[in-house]
Design a protein around this motif. Structure first.
Motif, PDB file in Angstrom:
ATOM      1  N   ASN A 191       4.286   9.269   4.329  1.00  0.00           N
ATOM      2  CA  ASN A 191       4.530  10.799   3.937  1.00  0.00           C
ATOM      3  C   ASN A 191       5.489  10.942   4.777  1.00  0.00           C
ATOM      4  O   ASN A 191       5.539  11.593   6.397  1.00  0.00           O
ATOM      5  CB  ASN A 191       2.651  10.165   4.446  1.00  0.00           C
ATOM      6  CG  ASN A 191       1.843  11.291   4.308  1.00  0.00           C
ATOM      7  OD1 ASN A 191       2.779  12.667   4.398  1.00  0.00           O
ATOM      8  ND2 ASN A 191       1.152  11.614   4.551  1.00  0.00           N
ATOM      9  N   VAL A 233       2.409   4.161   5.110  1.00  0.00           N
ATOM     10  CA  VAL A 233       0.949   3.331   4.128  1.00  0.00           C
ATOM     11  C   VAL A 233       1.787   2.198   3.485  1.00  0.00           C
ATOM     12  O   VAL A 233       2.727   2.219   2.754  1.00  0.00           O
ATOM     13  CB  VAL A 233       0.512   4.178   3.427  1.00  0.00           C
ATOM     14  CG1 VAL A 233      -0.357   5.367   3.721  1.00  0.00           C
ATOM     15  CG2 VAL A 233       1.692   4.700   2.407  1.00  0.00           C
ATOM     16  N   LEU A 285       1.195  -0.915  -0.241  1.00  0.00           N
ATOM     17  CA  LEU A 285       0.645  -0.640  -0.976  1.00  0.00           C
ATOM     18  C   LEU A 285       0.521  -1.546  -2.288  1.00  0.00           C
ATOM     19  O   LEU A 285       1.696  -1.976  -2.303  1.00  0.00           O
ATOM     20  CB  LEU A 285       0.755   1.032  -2.175  1.00  0.00           C
ATOM     21  CG  LEU A 285      -0.461   1.247  -3.447  1.00  0.00           C
ATOM     22  CD1 LEU A 285      -1.775   1.718  -3.280  1.00  0.00           C
ATOM     23  CD2 LEU A 285       0.926   2.250  -4.120  1.00  0.00           C
ATOM     24  N   ARG A 315      -6.246  -3.504  -6.553  1.00  0.00           N
ATOM     25  CA  ARG A 315      -6.169  -2.426  -5.733  1.00  0.00           C
ATOM     26  C   ARG A 315      -7.303  -2.195  -5.693  1.00  0.00           C
ATOM     27  O   ARG A 315      -7.999  -2.358  -6.775  1.00  0.00           O
ATOM     28  CB  ARG A 315      -5.228  -1.764  -6.337  1.00  0.00           C
ATOM     29  CG  ARG A 315      -4.057  -1.398  -6.420  1.00  0.00           C
ATOM     30  CD  ARG A 315      -2.938  -0.400  -6.546  1.00  0.00           C
ATOM     31  NE  ARG A 315      -1.473  -0.874  -6.898  1.00  0.00           N
ATOM     32  CZ  ARG A 315      -0.476   0.171  -6.946  1.00  0.00           C
ATOM     33  NH1 ARG A 315      -0.618   0.821  -7.857  1.00  0.00           N
ATOM     34  NH2 ARG A 315       0.769  -0.062  -6.624  1.00  0.00           N
ATOM     35  N   GLU A 322      -9.777   2.740  -2.706  1.00  0.00           N
ATOM     36  CA  GLU A 322      -8.266   3.956  -2.255  1.00  0.00           C
ATOM     37  C   GLU A 322      -6.663   3.456  -2.126  1.00  0.00           C
ATOM     38  O   GLU A 322      -6.722   4.503  -2.476  1.00  0.00           O
ATOM     39  CB  GLU A 322      -9.321   3.180  -0.401  1.00  0.00           C
ATOM     40  CG  GLU A 322      -8.687   3.992   0.389  1.00  0.00           C
ATOM     41  CD  GLU A 322      -8.719   3.612   2.824  1.00  0.00           C
ATOM     42  OE1 GLU A 322      -7.898   3.572   2.762  1.00  0.00           O
ATOM     43  OE2 GLU A 322      -9.881   3.054   1.876  1.00  0.00           O
ATOM     44  N   ASP A 323      -6.404   2.051  -2.626  1.00  0.00           N
ATOM     45  CA  ASP A 323      -5.391   2.418  -3.897  1.00  0.00           C
ATOM     46  C   ASP A 323      -5.271   3.115  -4.194  1.00  0.00           C
ATOM     47  O   ASP A 323      -3.813   3.275  -4.480  1.00  0.00           O
ATOM     48  CB  ASP A 323      -5.288   0.776  -3.243  1.00  0.00           C
ATOM     49  CG  ASP A 323      -4.765  -0.010  -1.960  1.00  0.00           C
ATOM     50  OD1 ASP A 323      -4.186   0.019  -1.057  1.00  0.00           O
ATOM     51  OD2 ASP A 323      -4.315  -1.876  -2.018  1.00  0.00           O
ATOM     52  N   THR A 361      -6.152   5.329  -5.588  1.00  0.00           N
ATOM     53  CA  THR A 361      -6.010   7.106  -4.860  1.00  0.00           C
ATOM     54  C   THR A 361      -4.420   7.118  -4.187  1.00  0.00           C
ATOM     55  O   THR A 361      -4.012   8.783  -5.142  1.00  0.00           O
ATOM     56  CB  THR A 361      -7.245   7.386  -3.964  1.00  0.00           C
ATOM     57  OG1 THR A 361      -8.003   6.565  -4.484  1.00  0.00           O
ATOM     58  CG2 THR A 361      -7.410   8.990  -3.807  1.00  0.00           C
ATOM     59  N   LEU A 362      -4.009   6.444  -3.322  1.00  0.00           N
ATOM     60  CA  LEU A 362      -2.955   6.677  -2.561  1.00  0.00           C
ATOM     61  C   LEU A 362      -2.160   6.305  -3.773  1.00  0.00           C
ATOM     62  O   LEU A 362      -0.940   7.309  -4.408  1.00  0.00           O
ATOM     63  CB  LEU A 362      -2.684   5.122  -1.486  1.00  0.00           C
ATOM     64  CG  LEU A 362      -1.893   5.398  -1.359  1.00  0.00           C
ATOM     65  CD1 LEU A 362      -1.047   6.671  -0.369  1.00  0.00           C
ATOM     66  CD2 LEU A 362      -1.709   3.639  -0.146  1.00  0.00           C
ATOM     67  N   GLU A 371      -1.708   9.560  -5.494  1.00  0.00           N
ATOM     68  CA  GLU A 371      -1.226  10.704  -4.998  1.00  0.00           C
ATOM     69  C   GLU A 371       0.418  10.430  -4.857  1.00  0.00           C
ATOM     70  O   GLU A 371       1.189  11.356  -4.563  1.00  0.00           O
ATOM     71  CB  GLU A 371      -1.726  10.652  -3.364  1.00  0.00           C
ATOM     72  CG  GLU A 371      -1.154  11.371  -2.745  1.00  0.00           C
ATOM     73  CD  GLU A 371      -2.261  11.532  -1.345  1.00  0.00           C
ATOM     74  OE1 GLU A 371      -2.057  13.021  -0.499  1.00  0.00           O
ATOM     75  OE2 GLU A 371      -2.341  10.540  -0.878  1.00  0.00           O
ATOM     76  N   ILE A 372       0.781   9.265  -4.466  1.00  0.00           N
ATOM     77  CA  ILE A 372       2.001   8.573  -4.804  1.00  0.00           C
ATOM     78  C   ILE A 372       2.776   9.560  -6.085  1.00  0.00           C
ATOM     79  O   ILE A 372       3.936   9.627  -6.198  1.00  0.00           O
ATOM     80  CB  ILE A 372       2.401   7.145  -4.160  1.00  0.00           C
ATOM     81  CG1 ILE A 372       1.568   6.787  -2.428  1.00  0.00           C
ATOM     82  CG2 ILE A 372       3.588   6.745  -4.534  1.00  0.00           C
ATOM     83  CD1 ILE A 372       1.702   5.407  -1.998  1.00  0.00           C
ATOM     84  N   TYR A 412       5.770  11.169  -0.241  1.00  0.00           N
ATOM     85  CA  TYR A 412       5.947  10.347  -0.402  1.00  0.00           C
ATOM     86  C   TYR A 412       7.272   9.357  -0.500  1.00  0.00           C
ATOM     87  O   TYR A 412       7.776   9.979  -2.100  1.00  0.00           O
ATOM     88  CB  TYR A 412       5.073   9.223  -1.171  1.00  0.00           C
ATOM     89  CG  TYR A 412       3.833   8.625  -0.110  1.00  0.00           C
ATOM     90  CD1 TYR A 412       2.912   8.204   0.768  1.00  0.00           C
ATOM     91  CD2 TYR A 412       2.530  10.534  -0.478  1.00  0.00           C
ATOM     92  CE1 TYR A 412       1.882   8.728   1.671  1.00  0.00           C
ATOM     93  CE2 TYR A 412       0.974  10.121  -0.209  1.00  0.00           C
ATOM     94  CZ  TYR A 412       1.102   9.611   1.079  1.00  0.00           C
ATOM     95  OH  TYR A 412       0.020   9.735   1.631  1.00  0.00           O
TER      96      TYR A 412
END
Length: 151
Positions: free
Chosen positions: A28, A35, A37, A45, A48-49, A51-52, A55-56, A62
């Motif tokens: 990040n 992080v 993944l 996944r 939470e994964d 969502t990450l 975002e990535i 990232y």
């Protein structure tokens, strides 16, 4: 324009050392947090994964770290073998690298020869060099925490 955080080379090298098949690691750029993944190969996944992952994919904060195939662990072991000053040990290490199960047998051999500490110090420096190159290629500001680490 996003403010990029300065990272420690050793932190990037530690993350590279911990890389595993089926996982990708990302830095990040805003927080310096690394992080992991799952790529979905070995484990599903969770929310939470997901969502990450989104975002990535949708932001530029990232940057993916090198994975185990880009780190080239075999090359690190081979370079260490060639740099080993004792010709007999060099011969033994190169022999196990060219045989079956080179990773497992190399680790067994460095333990048997009593040079595992030397290898892991060599490996850390090699990973720090790779981390430094990665930072430079990705325009990630970095610092070296360890005094005298000549990379």
């Amino acid at each position: 324009m996003m403010e990029k955080v300065t990272v420690n080379i050793e932190s990037i090298a530690d993350a590279m050392e911990a890389t595993m098949d089926g996982w990708e690691q990302y830095l990040n750029m805003e927080t310096g947090e690394i992080v992991s993944l799952s790529d979905g190969t070995w484990s599903d996944r969770d929310e939470e994964d997901e969502t990450l992952a989104e975002e990535i994919d949708t932001t530029d904060k990232y940057v993916r770290l090198p994975n185990q195939y880009e780190i080239h662990e075999y090359e690190i072991m081979e370079e260490f073998a060639y740099a080993t000053p004792n010709p007999r040990n060099q011969e033994k290490l190169l022999h196990v690298l060219r045989g079956r199960k080179p990773y497992r047998n190399f680790k067994d051999e460095i333990n048997y020869l009593g040079i595992s500490e030397s290898y892991y110090a060599w490996r850390l420096i090699a990973l720090c060099k790779k981390a430094k190159n990665w930072c430079e290629e990705n325009e990630v500001p970095y610092k070296i925490r360890t005094e005298g680490l000549n990379i």
